[in-house]
Design an enzyme around this catalytic site. Structure first.
Site, short mmCIF file in Angstrom:
data_model
loop_
_atom_site.label_atom_id
_atom_site.label_comp_id
_atom_site.label_asym_id
_atom_site.label_seq_id
_atom_site.Cartn_x
_atom_site.Cartn_y
_atom_site.Cartn_z
N ASN A 7 0.87 -1.17 0.00
CA ASN A 7 0.00 0.00 0.00
C ASN A 7 0.91 1.23 0.00
OD1 ASN A 7 -1.83 2.02 0.45
ND2 ASN A 7 -2.69 1.17 2.34
N ARG A 90 -2.46 -2.00 -3.58
CA ARG A 90 -3.70 -1.24 -3.41
C ARG A 90 -3.60 0.05 -4.24
NH1 ARG A 90 -4.92 3.29 0.84
NH2 ARG A 90 -7.11 3.61 0.38
N HIS A 180 -12.82 3.27 -0.32
CA HIS A 180 -12.92 2.19 0.68
C HIS A 180 -13.61 0.95 0.12
CE1 HIS A 180 -13.03 5.34 4.18
NE2 HIS A 180 -11.79 4.88 4.03
N GLY A 212 -10.73 8.45 7.71
CA GLY A 212 -11.65 8.70 6.61
C GLY A 212 -12.83 7.78 6.82
N ARG A 241 -11.53 16.02 7.51
CA ARG A 241 -12.30 16.40 6.31
C ARG A 241 -13.72 16.79 6.70
NH1 ARG A 241 -11.14 10.87 3.31
NH2 ARG A 241 -9.05 10.67 4.14
N GLU A 385 -8.38 -5.16 4.70
CA GLU A 385 -8.20 -4.85 3.28
C GLU A 385 -7.02 -5.61 2.69
OE1 GLU A 385 -9.12 -0.38 2.55
OE2 GLU A 385 -8.98 -0.68 4.71
P1 ADP Z 1 -7.62 5.15 8.77
O1 ADP Z 1 -8.87 5.70 8.16
O2 ADP Z 1 -6.46 6.11 8.72
O3 ADP Z 1 -7.27 3.74 8.34
P2 ADP Z 1 -8.44 3.93 11.28
O4 ADP Z 1 -9.42 3.04 10.62
O5 ADP Z 1 -7.26 3.32 11.95
O6 ADP Z 1 -7.92 5.09 10.32
O7 ADP Z 1 -9.25 4.79 12.36
C1 ADP Z 1 -8.67 5.78 13.12
C2 ADP Z 1 -9.73 6.30 14.09
O8 ADP Z 1 -10.16 5.22 14.91
C3 ADP Z 1 -9.24 7.41 15.00
O9 ADP Z 1 -10.19 8.46 15.07
C4 ADP Z 1 -9.14 6.72 16.35
O10 ADP Z 1 -9.40 7.58 17.43
C5 ADP Z 1 -10.24 5.68 16.25
N1 ADP Z 1 -9.97 4.61 17.20
C6 ADP Z 1 -8.97 3.69 17.16
N2 ADP Z 1 -9.00 2.91 18.27
C7 ADP Z 1 -10.02 3.35 19.04
C8 ADP Z 1 -10.55 2.98 20.30
N3 ADP Z 1 -10.02 1.98 21.01
N4 ADP Z 1 -11.62 3.64 20.77
C9 ADP Z 1 -12.16 4.66 20.06
N5 ADP Z 1 -11.71 5.08 18.86
C10 ADP Z 1 -10.65 4.44 18.35
#
Ligand code: ADP
Length: 399
Positions: A7, A90, A180, A212, A241, A385
């Site tokens: 990726n 990806r 996504h 996102g 965003r 993914e």
């Molecule tokens: P990306 O879209 O960059 O792949 P992720 O799917 O990893 O991001 O999501 C990141 C978000 O998930 C952040 O806002 C983070 O605060 C939230 N997050 C991750 N772990 C937890 C948790 N244990 N409790 C609440 N929110 C979480």
């Protein structure tokens, strides 16, 4: 059979090496800070790791390092790249050119590069990484590209067309593409399996909530609508965003700040969303902590997200003439019981009712949250993914 999943971004090269015999991850890591200085972090399944500064002037040096850490030194997992059956990449934007994964050729790389106007941050970086990979790995190793947009290519024109003059679609390819897609495809299939139902018979609202976020209506296993649009800026409020806003607010704010179009785009992509509304952070965990300490704007940002998701569920119920299941995935969807609880509150009209205690205990695992008497099932479905890219890669090279 080993598959390497890559990726690539403009300054990073994330990777996972999977053993497809049992779909386990042998090693994963990131060659980061390409074009700046360089850093590699690499971890193996048995706990060995590398964390080191490097020099990555381009993606080629980053790829060479990737090969080096996989094949040599204390954290090596293979002896030679010849052991890898294929590399799966990806790709963010496949536009209307690509509606399925395909084998990489020099022409395919050029086509991906040609789409960079539609995804300025991503597609050129993907093309650079594909060329670097081609130069570094054995010529006999096939490469496959898997597109984020491909799953959404089944949307009907009434869902993907904008109300701009038709020429903008014909000349400039302005339409909703959705993103996504790999995640929505993976989790909707995993949900059908968990429900013990055929995906062809299901109407699913898939909520991928992370930095996102996007919501997708999946009817009979096919995307019929999705919240992200021409770019990943559309739809619900995200980490930085703004999501969907009145287009006239864009020109008005740009005018007030004296922004160029690029500056306005940065403002909506990097300074808005959770960060802009709360003034606290782009991270959901920080907002939850701030809201618990009485920060009203942090609470407001989370309230906006939950409310927007509720409205998407309502509109996609209309689009599909019903909903069998709603699923949550992504960093927020899998882990934040608070966001899930807010989304599922006051949704009894739609037949949504969850076990609050179970929801509060559930984190990062496949679980059904809805109560037995609820008309609509609600699930947490962890996404993967990389695994789907590896499966797609295997399917393409096995043809
Ligand atoms: P990306 O879209 O960059 O792949 P992720 O799917 O990893 O991001 O999501 C990141 C978000 O998930 C952040 O806002 C983070 O605060 C939230 N997050 C991750 N772990 C937890 C948790 N244990 N409790 C609440 N929110 C979480």
């Amino acid at each position: 059979m080993l598959i390497l999943v890559v990726n690539a971004g403009s300054s990073s090269l994330k990777y996972q090496l999977l053993n497809m015999d049992d779909e386990s991850v042998l090693a994963k890591g990131n060659c980061d800070r390409i074009g700046i200085d360089g850093h590699v972090s690499h971890k193996t399944a048995d706990g060995r790791s590398i964390d080191a500064d490097c020099e990555f002037p381009t993606h080629t040096e980053a790829f060479q390092k990737l090969v080096e850490v996989l094949t040599t030194g204390d954290a090596a997992v293979i002896e030679s790249m010849d052991e890898i059956s294929a590399v799966g990449h990806r790709i963010v934007q496949g536009a209307e050119v690509f509606d399925r994964p395909c084998l990489v050729t020099p022409e395919i790389i050029d086509q991906i590069d040609d789409l960079r106007e539609l995804a300025p941050v991503h597609n050129h970086a993907h093309a650079l990484a594909l060329r670097a990979c081609t130069a570094v790995i054995p010529a006999t190793t096939p490469q496959v590209v898997v597109f984020d947009t491909a799953f959404h290519q089944t949307m009907p024109p009434k869902a993907y067309m904008y109300g701009l003059p038709y020429e903008d679609y014909e000349k400039y390819h302005v339409r909703k593409y959705g993103f996504h897609g790999t995640s929505h495809r993976f989790v909707s299939a995993a949900l059908a399996e968990a429900m013990g139902r055929k995906i062809e018979d299901l109407k699913i609202v898939s909520c991928h909530l992370g930095n996102g976020s996007s919501i997708t209506a999946v009817k009979g296993g096919k995307c019929v609508d999705t919240s992200m649009g021409f770019t990943p800026l559309d739809g619900v409020l995200m980490g930085t965003r703004c999501g969907a806003i009145d287009p006239s607010a864009v020109t008005y704010v740009a005018d007030k700040h004296g922004f160029t179009p690029d500056e306005m785009s940065q403002y909506m992509n990097k300074k808005s969303g959770f960060l802009g509304v709360s003034g606290v952070s782009s991270d959901n965990r920080d907002l939850t902590a701030a809201a618990e300490h009485g920060n009203q704007r942090a609470k407001l940002a989370q309230d906006i997200l939950a409310y927007e998701i509720q409205k998407y569920i309502g509109s996609y119920a209309a689009a599909m003439n019903g909903v069998d299941a709603v699923l949550f995935t992504g960093g927020i969807g899998e882990n934040s019981w608070e966001v899930r609880e807010s989304v599922c509150e006051n949704m009894d009209f739609f037949g949504i009712k969850i076990d609050r205690e179970l929801n509060r205990q559930s984190r990062g695992k496949l679980v059904k949250l809805s109560t037995p008497d609820a008309a609509v099932e609600v699930w947490v479905v962890p996404t993967n993914e990389e695994l789907l890219i590896a499966r797609d890669t295997l399917a393409v090279i096995s043809k």
